[in-house]
Write a protein that holds these residues in place. Structure first.
Motif, mmCIF file in Angstrom:
data_model
loop_
_atom_site.group_PDB
_atom_site.id
_atom_site.type_symbol
_atom_site.label_atom_id
_atom_site.label_comp_id
_atom_site.label_asym_id
_atom_site.label_seq_id
_atom_site.Cartn_x
_atom_site.Cartn_y
_atom_site.Cartn_z
ATOM 1 N N THR A 52 5.143 7.651 9.067
ATOM 2 C CA THR A 52 5.829 6.512 9.659
ATOM 3 C C THR A 52 6.147 5.474 8.570
ATOM 4 O O THR A 52 5.872 5.699 7.389
ATOM 5 N N PHE A 53 6.793 4.371 8.949
ATOM 6 C CA PHE A 53 7.207 3.385 7.946
ATOM 7 C C PHE A 53 6.682 1.997 8.313
ATOM 8 O O PHE A 53 6.209 1.773 9.428
ATOM 9 N N LYS A 54 6.821 1.081 7.349
ATOM 10 C CA LYS A 54 6.369 -0.287 7.575
ATOM 11 C C LYS A 54 7.291 -1.254 6.856
ATOM 12 O O LYS A 54 7.721 -0.975 5.736
ATOM 13 N N CYS A 55 7.586 -2.370 7.520
ATOM 14 C CA CYS A 55 8.378 -3.431 6.889
ATOM 15 C C CYS A 55 7.442 -4.611 6.626
ATOM 16 O O CYS A 55 6.760 -5.083 7.545
ATOM 17 N N ALA A 73 9.147 0.429 3.402
ATOM 18 C CA ALA A 73 8.629 1.626 2.718
ATOM 19 C C ALA A 73 8.102 2.642 3.724
ATOM 20 O O ALA A 73 7.812 2.313 4.869
ATOM 21 N N GLY A 74 7.985 3.876 3.243
ATOM 22 C CA GLY A 74 7.501 4.976 4.075
ATOM 23 C C GLY A 74 8.658 5.690 4.758
ATOM 24 O O GLY A 74 9.797 5.633 4.305
ATOM 25 N N PRO A 99 0.832 -1.207 0.000
ATOM 26 C CA PRO A 99 0.000 0.000 0.000
ATOM 27 C C PRO A 99 0.864 1.253 0.000
ATOM 28 O O PRO A 99 1.046 1.904 1.009
ATOM 29 N N LEU A 100 1.410 1.568 -1.144
ATOM 30 C CA LEU A 100 2.365 2.678 -1.269
ATOM 31 C C LEU A 100 1.717 3.792 -2.073
ATOM 32 O O LEU A 100 1.196 3.542 -3.159
ATOM 33 N N ILE A 102 2.951 5.399 3.080
ATOM 34 C CA ILE A 102 2.100 4.221 3.210
ATOM 35 C C ILE A 102 0.643 4.684 3.171
ATOM 36 O O ILE A 102 0.236 5.535 3.962
ATOM 37 N N GLY A 103 -0.098 4.135 2.244
ATOM 38 C CA GLY A 103 -1.514 4.518 2.141
ATOM 39 C C GLY A 103 -2.204 3.533 1.236
ATOM 40 O O GLY A 103 -1.596 2.987 0.314
ATOM 41 N N SER A 104 -3.464 3.285 1.509
ATOM 42 C CA SER A 104 -4.126 2.232 0.734
ATOM 43 C C SER A 104 -5.058 2.801 -0.319
ATOM 44 O O SER A 104 -6.075 2.243 -0.640
#
Ligand SMILES: Cc1cc2nc3c(=O)[nH]c(=O)nc-3n(C[C@H](O)[C@H](O)[C@H](O)COP(=O)(O)OP(=O)(O)OC[C@H]3O[C@@H](n4cnc5c(N)ncnc54)[C@H](O)[C@@H]3O)c2cc1C
Length: 390
Positions: free
Chosen positions: A325-328, A344-345, A220-221, A311-313
């Motif tokens: 913020t970020f996500k792995c 990402a993020g 979700p980028l 990060i966004g859907s």
């Protein structure tokens, strides 16, 4: 075929910090970057070492990440920052109404701050709008967008990492539902070849959605560009921010003898197609002049756009509503695809922390018990990046 423990796709701040972390853990790592290192978003950012204050009300997870990494970077990258601090200033009654929530957010996020009087703010920043009603000093700073990542790359290289520039990933190699490497094109020779890996990490920033699609998975980028305008003259010494919800043109970062006004925010599908919005240049001048009136007459040195990897859907209108913020993503757990991880993020300021989280996932997947050491290891100078032989 060359084989590495880890292939990292993307030579921006995130790929640089990750190559450093994994190399320190004793892994054989290569970074593949389709252009020059930092040629993506990283080389085009505002140059703010975030204290997190900008996100202290609305995006507290990101604010906490920023202040933590800000303090670590000061230790591991001495000399890379101008420790000029930041000043959040209230100009209007509306800004003043934001002040209580802002101070509370700073407290909650553990961001050190000091309120100074408007008179003191004007003494320290004589070009500031004389209508200033309140001012809060925080540990923001100015950084060189390219040199900090070069220090991560230089240190990673010294520890054995191989940095391949002008090397574009065209395909992920797959055996069934496992990613086993990458097929790349060398843009100097125009030849393609394969690189094998136990794990491929997608650190392609705003392009990571495209890389994920090569493995048949979705991340979700949401690429969210912004325009920055550099004007001649160093109109302020501290980083000046408007004390309100982060918005357009409300921050001026002094960079050497220039002042960089930023930024705007919108969303795009394809980060390779960024429209340079002329109207946004006008807005940067207009809003920037609310902080420093003399900006109105300052001559423009350059204007450019770059895309944040947020990060966004889907469904975001401007990108401002999305967290920094970020996500792995471990695609084995999430999508049943082994050997493939996406990070990402985040921000350039938080790249080291993003790398730590990702390297922990990679080490766990490889069954390696090697702790993160990047909080303590002091980085080589950026010039060491160009000395490729040791
Ligand atoms: C206008 C603006 C201002 C900002 N200001 C700040 C700031 O002041 N401070 C801050 O901390 N953060 C700031 N940010 C955020 C920060 O710039 C980004 O979060 C960060 O640079 C992202 O780094 P990255 O390594 O994840 O992505 P990138 O730097 O984009 O790196 C990804 C790389 O992947 C490469 N790539 C893509 N596809 C392929 C492929 N197929 N094969 C090989 N390589 C590929 C790209 O060329 C690129 O170099 C700003 C962002 C924007 C847009």
């Amino acid at each position: 075929m060359q084989k590495f423990h880890v292939v990292i796709i993307g030579g921006g701040a995130t790929g640089a910090a990750l190559a450093h972390d994994l190399s320190l853990r004793g892994l054989r790592v290569t970074v593949v970057e389709r252009g020059e290192v930092t040629s993506g978003t990283t080389g085009r950012h505002h140059g703010l070492l975030h204290s997190g204050a900008r996100y202290a009300v609305k995006d507290q997870e990101s604010a906490k990440e920023c202040i933590q990494e800000n303090m670590i970077l000061r230790k591991i990258a001495p000399g890379s920052f101008e420790l000029n601090n930041g000043l959040f200033v209230a100009i209007t009654d509306e800004d003043m109404a934001y002040r209580p929530a802002f101070l509370e957010g700073l407290e909650t996020c553990g961001i050190p701050y000091k309120e100074i009087t408007p008179q003191e703010a004007l003494r320290r920043e004589p070009n500031l709008n004389p209508a200033v009603k309140a001012a809060v000093e925080v540990p923001d700073g100015t950084m060189d967008a390219m040199r900090l990542p070069l220090r991560f790359f230089a240190t990673a290289q010294r520890n054995g990492a191989v940095i391949k520039t002008y090397t574009e990933v065209e395909e992920l190699l797959m055996q069934g539902k496992t990613v086993t490497g990458v097929r790349v094109r060398d843009h100097v020779t125009e030849k393609t070849y394969e690189i094998g890996a136990d794990i491929v990490v997608n650190a392609a920033g705003a392009w990571s959605g495209k890389i994920a699609a090569m493995a048949g998975v979705h991340v979700p980028l949401q690429p969210s560009p912004g325009v920055l305008v550099a004007v001649y003259g160093r109109w302020n010494n501290m980083v000046l921010n408007r004390m309100h919800r982060s918005g357009d043109g409300d921050i001026i970062v002094p960079q050497r003898t220039l002042s960089v006004i930023g930024t705007s925010s919108w969303v795009v599908e394809d980060p390779d197609r960024l429209e340079m919005k002329k109207e946004h240049i006008r807005l940067m001048y207009e809003y920037g002049a609310a902080l420093v009136p003399a900006i109105k007459g300052a001559k423009m040195r350059a204007a450019w756009a770059a895309a944040r990897p947020l990060i966004g859907s889907g469904g975001a209108q401007t990108g401002r509503e999305l967290s920094r913020t970020f996500k792995c993503f471990d695609h084995a757990e999430r999508d049943g695809v082994e050997g493939f991880v996406t990070i990402a993020g985040g921000k350039a300021t938080t790249a080291r922390g993003m790398a730590e989280v990702t390297a922990d996932v990679v080490a766990r997947k490889l069954g390696i018990d090697a702790p993160c050491r990047t909080r303590e290891v002091v980085l080589l100078p950026h010039t060491a990046y160009y000395r490729r032989r040791w």
